[in-house]
Design a protein around this motif. Sequence first.
Motif, PDB file in Angstrom:
ATOM      1  N   ASP A  17       2.601  -7.255  -0.855  1.00 43.25           N
ATOM      2  CA  ASP A  17       3.754  -7.377  -0.052  1.00 43.25           C
ATOM      3  C   ASP A  17       4.938  -7.291  -0.644  1.00 43.25           C
ATOM      4  O   ASP A  17       5.964  -6.515  -0.625  1.00 43.25           O
ATOM      5  CB  ASP A  17       3.621  -8.583   0.919  1.00 43.25           C
ATOM      6  CG  ASP A  17       4.878  -8.602   1.789  1.00 43.25           C
ATOM      7  OD1 ASP A  17       4.962  -7.981   2.476  1.00 43.25           O
ATOM      8  OD2 ASP A  17       5.806  -9.606   1.630  1.00 43.25           O
TER       9      ASP A  17
ATOM     10  N   GLU B 276       5.284  -3.751  -2.275  1.00 41.80           N
ATOM     11  CA  GLU B 276       5.981  -2.634  -1.442  1.00 41.80           C
ATOM     12  C   GLU B 276       7.381  -2.819  -1.006  1.00 41.80           C
ATOM     13  O   GLU B 276       8.250  -1.839  -0.889  1.00 41.80           O
ATOM     14  CB  GLU B 276       5.077  -2.743  -0.078  1.00 41.80           C
ATOM     15  CG  GLU B 276       3.697  -2.204  -0.220  1.00 41.80           C
ATOM     16  CD  GLU B 276       2.882  -2.653   1.136  1.00 41.80           C
ATOM     17  OE1 GLU B 276       1.834  -2.027   1.196  1.00 41.80           O
ATOM     18  OE2 GLU B 276       3.315  -3.330   1.935  1.00 41.80           O
TER      19      GLU B 276
ATOM     20  N   HIS C 226       9.147  -1.606  -3.899  1.00 44.85           N
ATOM     21  CA  HIS C 226       9.238  -0.059  -4.019  1.00 44.85           C
ATOM     22  C   HIS C 226      10.221   0.469  -2.976  1.00 44.85           C
ATOM     23  O   HIS C 226      10.971   1.396  -3.475  1.00 44.85           O
ATOM     24  CB  HIS C 226       7.954   0.342  -3.727  1.00 44.85           C
ATOM     25  CG  HIS C 226       7.697   1.696  -3.583  1.00 44.85           C
ATOM     26  ND1 HIS C 226       7.955   2.426  -2.145  1.00 44.85           N
ATOM     27  CD2 HIS C 226       7.324   2.798  -4.218  1.00 44.85           C
ATOM     28  CE1 HIS C 226       7.746   3.832  -2.494  1.00 44.85           C
ATOM     29  NE2 HIS C 226       7.454   4.075  -3.747  1.00 44.85           N
ATOM     30  N   ASP C 227      10.288  -0.182  -1.921  1.00 46.12           N
ATOM     31  CA  ASP C 227      11.386   0.355  -0.743  1.00 46.12           C
ATOM     32  C   ASP C 227      12.954   0.129  -1.586  1.00 46.12           C
ATOM     33  O   ASP C 227      13.407   1.064  -1.331  1.00 46.12           O
ATOM     34  CB  ASP C 227      11.132  -0.544   0.359  1.00 46.12           C
ATOM     35  CG  ASP C 227       9.804   0.058   1.233  1.00 46.12           C
ATOM     36  OD1 ASP C 227       9.413   0.853   0.617  1.00 46.12           O
ATOM     37  OD2 ASP C 227       9.387  -0.810   1.886  1.00 46.12           O
TER      38      ASP C 227
ATOM     39  N   GLU D  23       4.232   3.197  -6.982  1.00 41.81           N
ATOM     40  CA  GLU D  23       3.587   4.015  -6.012  1.00 41.81           C
ATOM     41  C   GLU D  23       2.229   4.599  -6.355  1.00 41.81           C
ATOM     42  O   GLU D  23       1.286   4.641  -5.495  1.00 41.81           O
ATOM     43  CB  GLU D  23       4.521   5.201  -5.534  1.00 41.81           C
ATOM     44  CG  GLU D  23       4.212   6.195  -4.600  1.00 41.81           C
ATOM     45  CD  GLU D  23       5.104   7.013  -4.072  1.00 41.81           C
ATOM     46  OE1 GLU D  23       4.772   7.870  -3.198  1.00 41.81           O
ATOM     47  OE2 GLU D  23       6.411   6.980  -4.589  1.00 41.81           O
TER      48      GLU D  23
ATOM     49  N   LEU E 234       0.377  -0.052  -6.985  1.00 40.72           N
ATOM     50  CA  LEU E 234       0.048  -0.315  -5.625  1.00 40.72           C
ATOM     51  C   LEU E 234      -1.546   0.163  -5.171  1.00 40.72           C
ATOM     52  O   LEU E 234      -2.415  -0.508  -4.721  1.00 40.72           O
ATOM     53  CB  LEU E 234       1.187   0.197  -4.662  1.00 40.72           C
ATOM     54  CG  LEU E 234       2.355  -0.656  -4.523  1.00 40.72           C
ATOM     55  CD1 LEU E 234       3.435   0.161  -3.534  1.00 40.72           C
ATOM     56  CD2 LEU E 234       1.970  -1.669  -3.493  1.00 40.72           C
TER      57      LEU E 234
ATOM     58  N   ARG F 264      -4.289  -2.156  -3.838  1.00 44.16           N
ATOM     59  CA  ARG F 264      -5.172  -1.800  -2.789  1.00 44.16           C
ATOM     60  C   ARG F 264      -6.563  -1.716  -2.709  1.00 44.16           C
ATOM     61  O   ARG F 264      -7.305  -2.119  -2.005  1.00 44.16           O
ATOM     62  CB  ARG F 264      -4.483  -0.822  -1.798  1.00 44.16           C
ATOM     63  CG  ARG F 264      -3.130  -1.057  -1.548  1.00 44.16           C
ATOM     64  CD  ARG F 264      -2.128   0.252  -0.913  1.00 44.16           C
ATOM     65  NE  ARG F 264      -1.110   0.009  -0.420  1.00 44.16           N
ATOM     66  CZ  ARG F 264      -0.067   0.772  -0.676  1.00 44.16           C
ATOM     67  NH1 ARG F 264       0.004   1.983  -1.052  1.00 44.16           N
ATOM     68  NH2 ARG F 264       1.127   0.688  -0.209  1.00 44.16           N
TER      69      ARG F 264
END
Length: 228
Positions: A20, A23, A26-27, A170, A174, A178
Motif C-alpha cells: 500500500d 503503490e 509510485h503514484d 513498478e 512491487l 506481490r
Amino acid sequence: MAEDVKPTRKNLMEIKERIDFSERGHDTLEQKRDALIMEFMDILDQSRDVRTGLEDAYDDAQKSINMARAMEGDVAVRGAAAALKEHPEITTQSNNIMGVVVPQIESTKVKKSLDQRGYGVLGTSARIDEAAAAYEELLDQVILAAEVETAMKKMLDEIEQTKRRVNALEFKLLPELRTNRDYIEQKLEEQEREEIFRMKKIKDKKEQQEAAEARAEAEAAEAAPADD
C-alpha cells in the motif's frame, strides 16, 4: 524470493502495508515525473528562444567589432576595451522548481552608458560605441543562456532520477512484494485446509471411539445376569 519469506499472518500484514505504501509512493512519483516533464518542456522552449537570441547577439557583435577595426584600427579598439574600469558583476541565487533547486543568475554593470565605459567620448567614434553596446548585449545573452541551460540540466537529471525510482517500484519492488503476498496467502490457505482436515480426522476418530464405547457398554449390559 518468496520461498525465503515465512508464511505467517504477521508477515502478510506487513507486506500488505508495504504494498500500500509503495503503490502510493509510485503514484506520487509518477505525478512528480509528469509535472517535471511539463516544466522541462517550458524551459526547453525558453532555451530555444535564448539560443536564437544568443546567436543573433553574437553575429551583431562580430559585425560591429569587425567594422570598428576596419574604421578605427585594432589599436584604437584595444585601447577603448582596456579603458573599462567597472567590470560586470555576477551573483547567483536559488530558485525552486518542483523541488529542484536551480540557479538564478543576476548581473549588474553589464550595459553601460558612454561615460561609464572609461574611454573618452571625444577620442572615439560611433563605431566603437556600437561595438561596445553589441558586446554588452552579447554578455547579457550569455548570462541568460547559462541560467537556462543549467536549469535544463538539473531538471533533466531530476527527471531521470525520478523515472528510475518509478521503474524500480513498478518493475522490481512491487512485483516482488506481490509475489511474496501471494505466496504467503497460498501457504496460509494450505495450512488452514490441513488444519481443517486434521480437526475433521480428530472429530471422526473421537466419534468412532465414542460409538465403540457405546457398543461395548450395550454389549456389557446385555451380557449381565438379570436380577431375581
